[in-house]
Design an enzyme around this catalytic site. Sequence first.
Site, PDB file in Angstrom:
ATOM      1  N   ASP A  37       0.815  -1.219   0.000  1.00  0.00           N
ATOM      2  CA  ASP A  37       0.000   0.000   0.000  1.00  0.00           C
ATOM      3  C   ASP A  37       0.853   1.276   0.000  1.00  0.00           C
ATOM      4  O   ASP A  37       2.062   1.242   0.205  1.00  0.00           O
ATOM      5  CB  ASP A  37      -0.909  -0.010   1.223  1.00  0.00           C
ATOM      6  CG  ASP A  37      -2.158   0.840   1.049  1.00  0.00           C
ATOM      7  OD1 ASP A  37      -2.284   1.533   0.016  1.00  0.00           O
ATOM      8  OD2 ASP A  37      -3.020   0.802   1.956  1.00  0.00           O
ATOM      9  N   ASP A  62       0.724  -7.543 -10.328  1.00  0.00           N
ATOM     10  CA  ASP A  62      -0.378  -8.391 -10.775  1.00  0.00           C
ATOM     11  C   ASP A  62      -1.715  -7.662 -10.681  1.00  0.00           C
ATOM     12  O   ASP A  62      -2.548  -7.760 -11.568  1.00  0.00           O
ATOM     13  CB  ASP A  62      -0.448  -9.669  -9.931  1.00  0.00           C
ATOM     14  CG  ASP A  62       0.784 -10.529 -10.092  1.00  0.00           C
ATOM     15  OD1 ASP A  62       1.235 -10.712 -11.231  1.00  0.00           O
ATOM     16  OD2 ASP A  62       1.309 -11.011  -9.070  1.00  0.00           O
TER      17      ASP A  62
END
Length: 618
Positions: A223, A284
Amino acid sequence: MTISRRSVIAGAGAVATGTLLASAPAAGAVPVAGAASPSTGASLPIASRNSVWTRSGAGPLYWSIYGWAFPHNAPIPEAEWKANIDWLARDFASHGYRMACTDGWIEGSSRTTEHGYVVTYNDGWEHDWAYWADYLAAKDMQLGVYYNPLWVHKAAVADTSKTVVGRPDVRIADIVTEGDFFAKGIGGDTLYWVDVTKEGAREYVQGYVEYFKRMGVPYLRVDFLSWYEDGQDANLGTVGIGHGRENYETALRWMDEATGDDMELSLVMPHLFDHAEAEVRRGDLIRINADTDKGGWERLSGGRQSWQDMWPNWHNPFLGFTGYADRSGRGQLILDGDFLRAHTFANDDERRTMATLMTVAGSPLTIADLHSDIADHGWVYTNPEVLELNRQGLVGKPYFHSANPFSSDPSSRDSERWAGQLPDGSWAVALFNRSDAPARRSLDLSALGIKGPARVRDLWRHKELGRLGTVAAELPPHGTLLVKVFPDGRAARYQAAFAAWGGGAGFGNTLDGHDAMGYAEIGKDGASVTFAIHAPRAGTYGIGYRYRADGASQLTVGAEKPDRTPVAPAQRLSFPATGGGWRTATGTLVLSAGENLVTVMRAPGDSGSIALNHVERR
């Protein structure tokens, strides 16, 4: 001051397929008709991470602690974590939700290993990561972890006995810069950022990934990447020291190398500059909208409706999915619409829309309701016909009106009409009504290249709708229709306009005579179009390529399994000039029984450009 995830996000609302194809011919391979020669076998240009995760299509199914931690603005207690895991195992694991993942509120984890890695989610927890990984494994489930390998807890910096893994000569304190805190600009001094220019930084970052991998963690949620890149937040302004594009890309490259195909790498809060050019090469999943926050319709469809050139580019997932639809698909990126809190929606129409949107866009399906608040809404997560679309790797696209970027031309794509093709040649079509009044929505099946009527089934009502030429419905406010469409005929036709575009390939619809919504343009080195194609048996199949080309072109065609198992060798296929019309190049291709990833690509040594309309497995 401890910086909570809630305080950070409260105001957030105001390409190619990589090493595709084997170098050696597969047994029994038949060269494609018209091929000048087999390819050299050298690795093809990598414009995307192209992991086994993205090659499989849609995102994972799992549960997140967010639904507890956000409302409480605190780390989830260990007893509550366990209660929800047990509930997940009992009610949802059998439907495919086999992972529980932590999220945010991590500053309170100060106990670290000798190499500075946090040993548990929170200091108030009795058990460490390994314990919970084993606990979940005993229930045939897995542990997902939220943590940024670029974070260094100040407790590890202060302890001069702690050294970088594999580098006893480098203290943890040596890989940070004094004052370079994760949230410096808003008073946070609990976590440092790693300085990637320092000796030992790479070993620390990649060692963090390995640390979790050794526990069997399959999913790493990383994050606040925008804060690392330039230190700026759209709502808070300057939050820290910007580390620059080069160092940001270095950090992503290290994570990419360390995770490989063993761990799914989720990139959260990236600015996605240059239309996610760096992220598509290294990650991804990417977050494409603001945080779920309190949930409900406002977060799903409301808020800011325009694009901005920093995170979050789009506020809601409807627009985020639409804007990044050209980046998604097999071998490219999984678009993450953030967490699902079914109990926060006003009615079942909104709940069905929530699940339909996430499913048709190929997003992870992430339950963030709790055992204590989900009430009787769990049904929206367990519809077997809807979940089957995710299992088959569905990644749909909105209806494209033009090739113009959605960021500068909102009329270029329709966020309320979506379709995606499955490996068996069937289709999923989703219609949405984002308005506050009843409205009619429709999609003619000719947009999918289907001529005449086809069998249509409503997946929420589990009802056959008959043979239709147009999918249409009168939808209630915030309502949806999700159907499956079964074309007639023995040949399976796969439309390039709905396939995965990589390496600079993209949408087009300005040439007359194309079928379906449009076609894909392949004209740059490394440009590729990838199709997921099911074969009922292993063997050699006839393949037709409907295309248009102004001049003679030569491209590379081949097939692999999603797990990279070679199926057919790379072959060069000639595409003669078509004289202003469309024609079909024919040949053969070896396919494996089950799912194959078939790619048409401009590889090294290839030449020319084509508009590819569809491929047909005969």
